[in-house]
Design an enzyme around this catalytic site. Structure first.
Site, PDB file in Angstrom:
ATOM      1  N   LYS A   1      -3.342   3.075 -40.567  1.00  0.00           N
ATOM      2  CA  LYS A   1      -1.901   2.896 -40.754  1.00  0.00           C
ATOM      3  C   LYS A   1      -1.122   3.449 -39.561  1.00  0.00           C
ATOM      4  CE  LYS A   1       0.531   5.972 -43.388  1.00  0.00           C
ATOM      5  NZ  LYS A   1       1.692   6.540 -42.685  1.00  0.00           N
ATOM      6  N   ASN A   2      -1.473   4.656 -39.146  1.00  0.00           N
ATOM      7  CA  ASN A   2      -0.651   5.297 -38.116  1.00  0.00           C
ATOM      8  C   ASN A   2      -0.912   4.754 -36.711  1.00  0.00           C
ATOM      9  OD1 ASN A   2       0.608   6.643 -40.117  1.00  0.00           O
ATOM     10  ND2 ASN A   2      -0.529   8.565 -39.868  1.00  0.00           N
TER      11      ASN A   2
ATOM     12  N   ARG B   1       9.055   6.113 -42.162  1.00  0.00           N
ATOM     13  CA  ARG B   1       9.319   7.004 -41.037  1.00  0.00           C
ATOM     14  C   ARG B   1       9.063   6.326 -39.686  1.00  0.00           C
ATOM     15  NH1 ARG B   1      11.293  11.873 -39.000  1.00  0.00           N
ATOM     16  NH2 ARG B   1       9.957  12.561 -37.323  1.00  0.00           N
TER      17      ARG B   1
ATOM     18  N   CYS C   1       7.736   9.534 -46.298  1.00  0.00           N
ATOM     19  CA  CYS C   1       7.396  10.450 -47.383  1.00  0.00           C
ATOM     20  C   CYS C   1       8.188  11.742 -47.231  1.00  0.00           C
ATOM     21  CB  CYS C   1       5.897  10.747 -47.359  1.00  0.00           C
ATOM     22  SG  CYS C   1       4.876   9.387 -47.950  1.00  0.00           S
TER      23      CYS C   1
ATOM     24  N   ARG D   1      12.298  16.146 -41.506  1.00  0.00           N
ATOM     25  CA  ARG D   1      11.558  15.414 -40.466  1.00  0.00           C
ATOM     26  C   ARG D   1      12.552  14.944 -39.414  1.00  0.00           C
ATOM     27  NH1 ARG D   1       7.159  11.534 -43.197  1.00  0.00           N
ATOM     28  NH2 ARG D   1       6.288  11.580 -41.102  1.00  0.00           N
TER      29      ARG D   1
ATOM     30  N   ILE E   1      14.446  13.956 -35.773  1.00  0.00           N
ATOM     31  CA  ILE E   1      14.052  13.049 -34.679  1.00  0.00           C
ATOM     32  C   ILE E   1      14.656  13.528 -33.362  1.00  0.00           C
ATOM     33  CG2 ILE E   1      13.579  10.977 -36.048  1.00  0.00           C
ATOM     34  CD1 ILE E   1      16.457  10.044 -35.305  1.00  0.00           C
ATOM     35  N   ASP E   2      15.012  14.825 -33.322  1.00  0.00           N
ATOM     36  CA  ASP E   2      15.652  15.359 -32.110  1.00  0.00           C
ATOM     37  C   ASP E   2      14.794  15.172 -30.860  1.00  0.00           C
ATOM     38  OD1 ASP E   2      13.993  17.173 -33.567  1.00  0.00           O
ATOM     39  OD2 ASP E   2      14.617  18.799 -32.243  1.00  0.00           O
ATOM     40  N   LEU E   3      13.473  15.304 -30.999  1.00  0.00           N
ATOM     41  CA  LEU E   3      12.615  15.185 -29.814  1.00  0.00           C
ATOM     42  C   LEU E   3      12.599  13.742 -29.305  1.00  0.00           C
ATOM     43  CD1 LEU E   3       9.637  17.417 -31.013  1.00  0.00           C
ATOM     44  CD2 LEU E   3      11.613  18.051 -29.624  1.00  0.00           C
TER      45      LEU E   3
ATOM     46  N   ASP F   1      -2.748  15.310 -42.830  1.00  0.00           N
ATOM     47  CA  ASP F   1      -2.857  14.187 -43.770  1.00  0.00           C
ATOM     48  C   ASP F   1      -4.118  14.263 -44.646  1.00  0.00           C
ATOM     49  OD1 ASP F   1      -0.555  13.304 -42.582  1.00  0.00           O
ATOM     50  OD2 ASP F   1      -1.489  11.676 -41.456  1.00  0.00           O
TER      51      ASP F   1
ATOM     52  N   ILE G   1       2.014  21.905 -40.182  1.00  0.00           N
ATOM     53  CA  ILE G   1       2.752  20.775 -39.595  1.00  0.00           C
ATOM     54  C   ILE G   1       4.034  20.481 -40.371  1.00  0.00           C
ATOM     55  CG2 ILE G   1       2.620  18.347 -38.877  1.00  0.00           C
ATOM     56  CD1 ILE G   1       0.714  20.172 -37.322  1.00  0.00           C
TER      57      ILE G   1
ATOM     58  N   ARG H   1       1.509   2.701 -49.762  1.00  0.00           N
ATOM     59  CA  ARG H   1       2.071   2.734 -48.402  1.00  0.00           C
ATOM     60  C   ARG H   1       0.965   2.797 -47.365  1.00  0.00           C
ATOM     61  NH1 ARG H   1       7.498   6.093 -48.559  1.00  0.00           N
ATOM     62  NH2 ARG H   1       7.669   5.137 -46.536  1.00  0.00           N
TER      63      ARG H   1
HETATM   64  C1  EPZ Z   1       2.933  11.235 -37.771  1.00  0.00           C
HETATM   65  O1  EPZ Z   1       4.210  11.576 -38.247  1.00  0.00           O
HETATM   66  C2  EPZ Z   1       2.246  10.502 -38.897  1.00  0.00           C
HETATM   67  N1  EPZ Z   1       3.023   9.316 -39.232  1.00  0.00           N
HETATM   68  C3  EPZ Z   1       2.118  11.403 -40.110  1.00  0.00           C
HETATM   69  O2  EPZ Z   1       1.402  10.679 -41.081  1.00  0.00           O
HETATM   70  C4  EPZ Z   1       1.308  12.629 -39.700  1.00  0.00           C
HETATM   71  O3  EPZ Z   1       1.265  13.512 -40.797  1.00  0.00           O
HETATM   72  C5  EPZ Z   1       1.995  13.322 -38.522  1.00  0.00           C
HETATM   73  O4  EPZ Z   1       2.157  12.389 -37.428  1.00  0.00           O
HETATM   74  C6  EPZ Z   1       1.210  14.515 -37.991  1.00  0.00           C
HETATM   75  O5  EPZ Z   1      -0.075  14.114 -37.624  1.00  0.00           O
HETATM   76  C7  EPZ Z   1       2.899   8.225 -38.512  1.00  0.00           C
HETATM   77  O6  EPZ Z   1       2.159   8.152 -37.535  1.00  0.00           O
HETATM   78  C8  EPZ Z   1       3.668   7.039 -38.946  1.00  0.00           C
HETATM   79  P1  EPZ Z   1       5.263  14.442 -35.749  1.00  0.00           P
HETATM   80  P2  EPZ Z   1       5.368  12.035 -37.251  1.00  0.00           P
HETATM   81  O7  EPZ Z   1       6.409  13.902 -34.998  1.00  0.00           O
HETATM   82  O8  EPZ Z   1       5.273  11.239 -36.004  1.00  0.00           O
HETATM   83  C9  EPZ Z   1       8.413  18.052 -36.111  1.00  0.00           C
HETATM   84  C10 EPZ Z   1       0.898  10.031 -43.320  1.00  0.00           C
HETATM   85  O9  EPZ Z   1       0.781  10.414 -44.509  1.00  0.00           O
HETATM   86  N2  EPZ Z   1       9.339  17.186 -35.317  1.00  0.00           N
HETATM   87  O10 EPZ Z   1       3.998  14.744 -35.008  1.00  0.00           O
HETATM   88  O11 EPZ Z   1       6.602  12.020 -38.033  1.00  0.00           O
HETATM   89  C11 EPZ Z   1       8.201  17.468 -37.511  1.00  0.00           C
HETATM   90  O12 EPZ Z   1       9.232  17.845 -38.368  1.00  0.00           O
HETATM   91  C12 EPZ Z   1       1.815  10.738 -42.426  1.00  0.00           C
HETATM   92  O13 EPZ Z   1       0.276   9.065 -42.855  1.00  0.00           O
HETATM   93  C13 EPZ Z   1      10.540  17.716 -34.906  1.00  0.00           C
HETATM   94  O14 EPZ Z   1      10.862  18.876 -35.149  1.00  0.00           O
HETATM   95  O15 EPZ Z   1       4.903  13.522 -36.979  1.00  0.00           O
HETATM   96  C14 EPZ Z   1       6.869  18.046 -37.882  1.00  0.00           C
HETATM   97  O16 EPZ Z   1       7.025  19.345 -38.369  1.00  0.00           O
HETATM   98  C15 EPZ Z   1       2.972  11.401 -42.952  1.00  0.00           C
HETATM   99  N3  EPZ Z   1      11.392  16.901 -34.185  1.00  0.00           N
HETATM  100  C16 EPZ Z   1       6.118  18.099 -36.543  1.00  0.00           C
HETATM  101  O17 EPZ Z   1       7.123  18.003 -35.538  1.00  0.00           O
HETATM  102  C17 EPZ Z   1      11.070  15.611 -33.887  1.00  0.00           C
HETATM  103  O18 EPZ Z   1      11.874  14.934 -33.228  1.00  0.00           O
HETATM  104  C18 EPZ Z   1       5.109  16.990 -36.325  1.00  0.00           C
HETATM  105  O19 EPZ Z   1       5.739  15.741 -36.496  1.00  0.00           O
HETATM  106  C19 EPZ Z   1       9.831  15.097 -34.310  1.00  0.00           C
HETATM  107  C20 EPZ Z   1       8.983  15.910 -35.031  1.00  0.00           C
END
Ligand code: EPZ
Length: 417
Positions: free
Chosen positions: A22-23, A92, A116, A121, A123-125, A305, A327, A397
């Site tokens: 999926k991811n 997301r 989810c 969550r 999106i600032d980065l 996950d 995470i 999903r």
């Molecule tokens: C991806 O989410 C996956 N989703 C998630 O899969 C997975 O749990 C996660 O990576 C970690 O491996 C998809 O690929 C679609 P991150 P993502 O940005 O990209 C913080 C599933 O069940 N952060 O690496 O959203 C954030 O809050 C799921 O399949 C910021 O602070 O994860 C988190 O604490 C759910 N600011 C951490 O970073 C930002 O702008 C990691 O998030 C972005 C993220």
């Protein structure tokens, strides 16, 4: 409303196929927008997040067609740069359309993504990185108005290796002038898969999987055919299902390096897990032993996950298991219902302590997110009596057909409509 009904206690045995990740597929589908020719993606899982992505692509003017498990995206008719709230809020991953539309059209307007509920969550980065590449982002009434007359390559240092932010940068930077370097980039296998896809389409991306990624801007891309990697989290979930049942099985395809962060914990629990090429053979003992502390982290750390499914294992293991979730803030949604099934779990903040019990008892439970929902199904396999897992939409999903797959392994499981 349909639900999954499981009568636990069966020993699982047999072979099961592992769907595409999926991811991986979600960012790849968004990246198809960069191409000026059709792309065909093989091993595409038929899950509701992919359907949501297809709805967005069609809304933007792409022609999308299924042929068994292959999905062809023809982006030549792209005629719209805006994504309405009802489509954005479905998942997301829709945030990767931001980088893709900026790269392809130089502008977009979209609302904040859904997904989810795992805690905040942000999106600032994503926004800060795209701004560094030259985009101008304004938020008006919950809508992100983004423009980039020109994207220019630069060095972007991520404070944390965010998966989604790394993907958005890689996608946008292929259309930038010059070279972009991402430091502290995410190293997840899905990032490497996205780079493989983009490179097949003519992009020049190096270093994926190593923490520093270089993207040389190349402009419009060609189309290609690509096969997505197998889903390592679905594999871990099925391994947990076999483990709690005391069974044995063969999962394929599974890429050994992708599951290497979870394998030691299966072995500690008394399972044997061996590879023959891309086939993983797992055999569980009658009663699982407790595992060492499971501390989630960025790849190659233990995947967040897979934490819920392994917690279902710990719930029926002999001994105490400790989980530390690093995470997401809110990734213990499944604890409440596991406890209702008789599991002894105390969760506070980032930590959960699981005291294994010999057996759980089936009852009516509700999925609160995708992976937590799948963990309740795993727990149901080890529970006496009937477990009814409601809110199956969450599980759909990311799982193409968890019910048929587990039934094939011998579980007494069905969907009640
Ligand atoms: C991806 O989410 C996956 N989703 C998630 O899969 C997975 O749990 C996660 O990576 C970690 O491996 C998809 O690929 C679609 P991150 P993502 O940005 O990209 C913080 C599933 O069940 N952060 O690496 O959203 C954030 O809050 C799921 O399949 C910021 O602070 O994860 C988190 O604490 C759910 N600011 C951490 O970073 C930002 O702008 C990691 O998030 C972005 C993220």
């Amino acid at each position: 409303m349909s639900y999954i009904s499981i009568h636990g206690g069966r020993v699982l045995e047999g072979k099961v196929n592992v769907q595409g990740a999926k991811n991986s597929i979600l960012p790849i589908l968004a990246a198809c927008l960069l191409c000026h020719q059709p792309c065909t993606i093989h091993r595409c899982p038929k899950i509701s997040d992919v359907s949501a992505c297809v709805r967005i692509l069609r809304h933007l003017g792409c022609v999308v067609t299924w042929n068994e498990h292959s999905l062809t995206v023809d982006p030549r008719g792209l005629c719209c740069t805006q994504i309405p709230d009802e489509l954005m809020s479905e998942m997301r991953s829709s945030i990767v359309f931001l980088g893709a539309l900026l790269a392809r059209c130089g502008e977009t307007a979209l609302s904040f993504p859904g997904g989810c509920e795992l805690g905040p969550r942000p999106i600032d980065l994503h926004l800060s990185a795209l701004t560094q590449l030259g985009a101008v982002v304004n938020e008006e009434g919950g809508v992100l108005q983004c423009r980039a007359d020109k994207l220019s390559g630069c060095e972007i240092v991520l404070p944390i290796p965010s998966v989604g932010a790394t993907e958005n940068i890689m996608i946008a930077a292929t259309a930038a002038k010059g070279t972009t370097v991402i430091r502290n980039a995410a190293r997840e296998p899905e990032i490497v898969d996205l780079a493989c896809f983009l490179n097949r389409c003519g992009a020049k991306i190096n270093g994926c999987g190593e923490g520093t990624v270089q993207i040389e801007g190349t402009g419009p891309l060609f189309g290609c055919e690509h096969t997505v990697i197998p889903d390592r989290i679905v594999a871990a979930t099925y391994m947990a299902a076999i483990a709690v049942s005391g069974g044995k099985g063969e999962l394929s395809p599974v890429i050994p390096q992708h599951v290497s962060p979870v394998l030691p914990f299966f072995r500690q629990s008394g399972c044997t897990a061996d590879f023959k090429g891309n086939r993983l053979l797992i055999k569980a003992p009658k009663r699982l032993r407790s595992m060492q502390h499971i501390v989630t982290g960025y790849f190659p750390g233990f995947p967040t996950d897979a934490q819920p499914a392994l917690m279902a294992m710990a719930a029926v293991s002999d001994g105490t298991g400790i989980f530390i979730e690093n995470i997401f803030e809110n990734r213990y949604n499944h604890v409440h219902d596991l406890t209702r099934m008789g599991a002894k779990i105390k969760a506070e903040g980032r930590m959960a302590v699981v005291e294994g019990v010999p057996t759980l008892s089936g009852c009516r439970v509700k999925a609160c997110d995708l992976r937590g929902g799948a963990a309740l199904v795993v727990a149901g396999l080890a529970a006496a009596g009937e477990t009814q897992v409601h809110n199956v939409g969450y599980i759909q999903r990311g799982h193409q057909d968890i019910v048929a797959d587990l039934a094939k392994l011998g579980a007494d499981i069905k969907t009640i409509r």
